[in-house]
Design a protein around this motif. Structure first.
Motif: not given
Length: 332
Positions: A76-103
């Protein structure tokens, strides 16, 4: 096969990591009453909009209702879309911790604008770039930390750059060290050598393209379709894997296993409203069932029932454990 609540308990114990191209799906619905005075385009008055995890994230989202141990790795990038995606994943009980962040790369997102049940336009934000060596090193570090606590890995390739030959070889190597199941949902835009994985699941179009054969859509049952049988034979050899599962839409699925006769599984869908996401559901439940110890044929049957449920729903849908139980209970 029979599928009971005890079977659900077995699925719940499984620990799955999904690796692949993650996206954010954005749906916008509205009304069109007039044409813009600025250009000959419709003006959409928005009435509803929703966001969903897309791509490999949707595969993880299909697993999480059945198992609390679902992890997602992608970029994912460093952007609002990544923040939204993480929020949705946590709501769906998916662990987003392994995601890589590209600058600099944006999080892949797709916004679909529809009015009167018709899509007017799709707006994509993506910049395709293969994994860098530094990213691969980071993936190896995270994967080696996760692997002892996993049962299976899904490689979900949408041809967006995250899944490469080097990544596939790394996953296959670490999976072999820990005796993990590895399944693949391939992309025709990114032909890779899949030797070392447990199973590859293309759809019909992808399977014929990968085999280099033309599909003439011959009439008759799939088990009597000489072209389809040849595709299975070719792919088992080309990919050097033990099994290939080809999804056939309204015709169900065809399972090809090395040294065994092809096995056809008829569709369980009663009504088809939307086939988007059905492949994600199939690979999710197939892998989960294999990790739980079901045979390959039974796992494919579970995946087929699950896909039959989601195609009866609109949009990027998932299913619940109770829906899967009900589907088996109503089976003739």
């Amino acid at each position: 096969m029979t599928f009971t609540r005890n079977c659900l308990g077995n699925l719940a114990k499984c620990r799955i990591l999904v690796i692949g191209d993650v996206m954010l799906d954005h749906f916008i619905w509205g009304h069109v009453r007039r044409i813009s005075p600025e250009a000959p385009v419709p003006i959409v008055e928005v009435t509803k909009e929703e966001f969903y995890p897309g791509g490999a994230a949707n595969v993880a989202r299909n697993i999480s209702p059945f198992s609390p141990n679902t992890h997602l790795m992608g970029r994912v990038g460093k952007d609002m879309a990544a923040d939204k995606l993480r929020t949705l994943l946590i709501e769906d009980r998916v662990d987003p911790a392994p995601l890589l962040v590209h600058e600099t790369l944006p999080t892949i997102s797709k916004a679909r604008v529809s009015a009167r049940q018709q899509q007017i336009v799709r707006v994509d934000r993506e910049k395709l770039m293969p994994l860098a060596d530094s990213e691969l090193a980071e993936i190896e570090q995270r994967l080696r930390k996760l692997a002892p606590n996993l049962d299976a890995i899904i490689l979900e390739d949408y041809g967006k750059g995250f899944v490469t030959t080097a990544l596939m070889e790394l996953v296959a190597k670490i999976a072999a060290e820990h005796k993990l199941i590895v399944t693949v949902d391939p992309s025709p835009r990114n032909p890779l050598p899949w030797a070392g994985v447990s199973l590859v699941k293309p759809n019909r179009l992808e399977a014929f393209a990968a085999a280099g054969l033309e599909d003439h859509l011959l009439p008759g049952p799939p088990l009597q379709n000489a072209e389809l049988l040849e595709v299975g034979r070719v792919l088992l050899e080309k990919w050097n894997v033990a099994s290939v599962l080809v999804t056939l839409g309204e015709h169900g699925m065809m399972l090809f296993e090395r040294g065994k006769e092809p096995h056809h599984i008829p569709t369980r869908a009663r009504e088809v409203y939307d086939v988007s996401g059905a492949g994600d559901t199939a690979i999710a439940l197939l892998t989960l069932a294999l990790a739980a110890g079901f045979s390959l044929q039974d796992a494919a049957d579970i995946a087929n029932h699950a896909s039959g449920i989601v195609v009866g729903k609109l949009g990027t849908a998932t299913l619940t454990p109770d829906e899967l139980l009900a589907a088996f209970a109503s089976k003739p």
